[in-house]
Design a protein around this motif. Structure first.
Motif, short mmCIF file in Angstrom:
data_model
loop_
_atom_site.label_atom_id
_atom_site.label_comp_id
_atom_site.label_asym_id
_atom_site.label_seq_id
_atom_site.Cartn_x
_atom_site.Cartn_y
_atom_site.Cartn_z
N ALA A 154 -11.28 -3.65 3.48
CA ALA A 154 -11.24 -3.64 2.01
C ALA A 154 -10.34 -2.51 1.50
CB ALA A 154 -12.66 -3.49 1.46
N GLU A 155 -10.44 -1.35 2.14
CA GLU A 155 -9.62 -0.21 1.72
C GLU A 155 -8.13 -0.48 1.97
OE1 GLU A 155 -9.28 4.64 2.44
OE2 GLU A 155 -10.53 3.42 3.77
N TRP A 156 -7.83 -1.17 3.07
CA TRP A 156 -6.44 -1.50 3.37
C TRP A 156 -5.84 -2.37 2.27
CZ3 TRP A 156 -5.04 -6.47 6.10
CH2 TRP A 156 -3.65 -6.60 6.23
N ASN A 157 -6.52 -3.46 1.90
CA ASN A 157 -5.93 -4.32 0.89
C ASN A 157 -6.01 -3.69 -0.50
OD1 ASN A 157 -4.33 -6.54 0.77
ND2 ASN A 157 -5.97 -8.01 0.45
N MET A 158 -6.99 -2.82 -0.72
CA MET A 158 -6.99 -2.04 -1.96
C MET A 158 -5.75 -1.15 -2.00
SD MET A 158 -7.70 1.36 -2.97
CE MET A 158 -9.05 2.05 -2.02
N THR A 159 -5.38 -0.57 -0.87
CA THR A 159 -4.17 0.25 -0.80
C THR A 159 -2.95 -0.56 -1.20
OG1 THR A 159 -5.14 1.61 0.97
CG2 THR A 159 -2.74 1.65 0.76
N ASN A 160 -2.88 -1.80 -0.71
CA ASN A 160 -1.76 -2.67 -1.08
C ASN A 160 -1.78 -2.98 -2.58
OD1 ASN A 160 -0.94 -2.85 1.61
ND2 ASN A 160 -2.26 -4.60 2.01
N GLY A 161 -2.98 -3.19 -3.12
CA GLY A 161 -3.10 -3.51 -4.54
C GLY A 161 -2.71 -2.36 -5.45
N VAL A 162 -3.20 -1.16 -5.15
CA VAL A 162 -2.87 -0.02 -6.02
C VAL A 162 -1.41 0.37 -5.87
CG1 VAL A 162 -5.25 0.84 -6.06
CG2 VAL A 162 -3.65 1.75 -4.36
N ARG A 163 -0.82 0.07 -4.72
CA ARG A 163 0.62 0.33 -4.57
C ARG A 163 1.40 -0.46 -5.61
NH1 ARG A 163 1.28 -1.41 0.37
NH2 ARG A 163 0.78 0.63 1.26
N LEU A 164 1.03 -1.70 -5.81
CA LEU A 164 1.70 -2.53 -6.82
C LEU A 164 1.40 -2.03 -8.22
CD1 LEU A 164 1.00 -6.08 -5.31
CD2 LEU A 164 3.06 -4.66 -5.04
N ASP A 165 0.15 -1.64 -8.46
CA ASP A 165 -0.25 -1.15 -9.78
C ASP A 165 0.49 0.13 -10.16
OD1 ASP A 165 -2.01 -3.24 -9.97
OD2 ASP A 165 -3.81 -2.05 -9.60
N LEU A 166 0.73 1.00 -9.18
CA LEU A 166 1.30 2.32 -9.46
C LEU A 166 2.82 2.38 -9.30
CD1 LEU A 166 -1.36 4.64 -7.75
CD2 LEU A 166 -1.18 3.99 -10.15
N ALA A 167 3.41 1.25 -8.91
CA ALA A 167 4.87 1.26 -8.71
C ALA A 167 5.62 1.61 -9.98
CB ALA A 167 5.32 -0.10 -8.18
N ALA A 168 5.14 1.13 -11.11
CA ALA A 168 5.85 1.36 -12.37
C ALA A 168 5.91 2.83 -12.75
CB ALA A 168 5.19 0.56 -13.49
N GLN A 169 4.91 3.62 -12.30
CA GLN A 169 4.95 5.05 -12.63
C GLN A 169 5.62 5.86 -11.52
OE1 GLN A 169 0.68 5.99 -13.08
NE2 GLN A 169 0.80 7.18 -11.19
N GLY A 170 6.16 5.19 -10.52
CA GLY A 170 6.92 5.88 -9.47
C GLY A 170 6.08 6.52 -8.39
N THR A 171 4.83 6.10 -8.24
CA THR A 171 3.96 6.68 -7.21
C THR A 171 4.08 5.90 -5.91
OG1 THR A 171 2.37 7.42 -8.88
CG2 THR A 171 1.57 7.24 -6.62
N LEU A 172 4.42 6.59 -4.84
CA LEU A 172 4.46 6.00 -3.51
C LEU A 172 3.05 5.97 -2.94
CD1 LEU A 172 5.95 5.06 -0.90
CD2 LEU A 172 6.18 7.48 -0.31
N VAL A 173 2.59 4.82 -2.48
CA VAL A 173 1.26 4.68 -1.89
C VAL A 173 1.42 4.29 -0.43
CG1 VAL A 173 -0.96 3.50 -1.96
CG2 VAL A 173 0.24 4.03 -4.10
N GLN A 174 0.91 5.15 0.44
CA GLN A 174 1.08 4.95 1.88
C GLN A 174 -0.26 4.73 2.57
OE1 GLN A 174 1.53 8.29 4.88
NE2 GLN A 174 3.68 7.71 4.69
N GLY A 175 -0.34 3.74 3.45
CA GLY A 175 -1.50 3.53 4.30
C GLY A 175 -1.20 4.02 5.71
N VAL A 176 -2.14 4.75 6.30
CA VAL A 176 -1.96 5.31 7.64
C VAL A 176 -3.02 4.71 8.56
CG1 VAL A 176 -1.92 7.42 9.03
CG2 VAL A 176 -1.06 7.46 6.68
N HIS A 177 -2.57 4.05 9.61
CA HIS A 177 -3.48 3.38 10.54
C HIS A 177 -3.48 4.09 11.89
CE1 HIS A 177 -4.06 -0.29 8.06
NE2 HIS A 177 -2.86 0.03 7.61
#
Length: 242
Positions: A154-177
């Motif tokens: 759930a956290e992984w796909n949440m990471t993918n979702g917030v990456r899209l949400d925050l793209a407009a403000q220029g925030t890089l969202v990285q998942g580390v496995h």
């Protein structure tokens, strides 16, 4: 992102991978590190507080009021590192539902709450970055660890979702496995484990390259590659009765 002069906040910073993130941030020239822990009176927290450029904050990511208080204090953050986690070794069918919910409250809801509260701060700083420490168990499950694996998925796909949400403000969202690291949370595990210091090094090298996903070890790479094939082959190796 270059770590030099960044202001970072690390959840679960008092030990394990979180502590290694603090050390690597300082080594790479971070201007300031907010090191958070549920207990700021522990020996580990006192040790952190003695470090130059480190401010220790009390934080329980499963408590919304605690998250809000941290966001109101750390208003200069440019890098949010969501590392705090638990592992209860709870199966989904026979395990205690309250414990299973605690896994989800920590890995999914708590991490999401942190991102939501710190997103305006990151936006004000020009975008910044969010790092979510995930797991190879984001992509598969293992007998007895269904609750952890489900929460990490759930956290992984949440990471993918917030990456899209925050793209407009220029925030890089990285998942580390990663698979198993030699930390307290893996006490009793007798399989191969990586040095936890490898994790922040791989993450920050990835941030420098703009990588949205970092796969730290060979085990995680193997599991990720298996997703393109029939899952029966993978589960035949890890759970022959499945």
């Amino acid at each position: 992102m270059d770590i030099t002069d960044q202001v970072a906040l690390v959840t679960g910073a008092n030990r394990g991978i979180g502590r290694r993130f603090v050390d690597e941030l300082l080594a790479r020239g971070a201007r300031k590190v907010y090191a958070t822990a549920r207990r700021t009176d522990s020996a580990e927290a006192r040790e952190l507080a003695a470090l130059d450029r480190v401010e220790v904050l009390s934080l329980d990511i499963t408590d919304h009021a605690s998250v809000v208080a941290a966001a109101r204090t750390a208003t200069d953050v440019t890098l949010l590192i969501n590392n705090a986690g638990i592992s209860t070794a709870t199966p989904l069918v026979t395990g205690d539902l309250d414990v299973i919910r605690r896994e989800m409250d920590t890995h999914f809801w708590g991490t999401l709450d942190m991102i939501r509260e710190f997103a305006p701060t990151l936006a004000a700083a020009g975008g910044g970055a969010v790092v979510n420490v995930l797991s190879a168990l984001s992509w598969f499950s293992f007998p007895g660890n269904g609750a952890y694996a489900a929460a990490k998925a759930a956290e992984w796909n949440m990471t993918n979702g917030v990456r899209l949400d925050l793209a407009a403000q220029g925030t890089l969202v990285q998942g580390v496995h990663l698979g198993a690291a030699d930390t307290d949370i893996m006490a009793g595990y007798d399989g191969p484990m990586i040095d936890p210091a490898v994790v922040p090094r791989a993450s920050f090298d990835g941030l420098a390259a703009g990588a949205i996903e970092v796969v730290v070890d060979e085990w995680s790479s193997m599991v990720k590659a298996s997703l393109a094939h029939d899952p029966a082959a993978l589960y035949a190796q890890i759970a022959p009765a499945a």
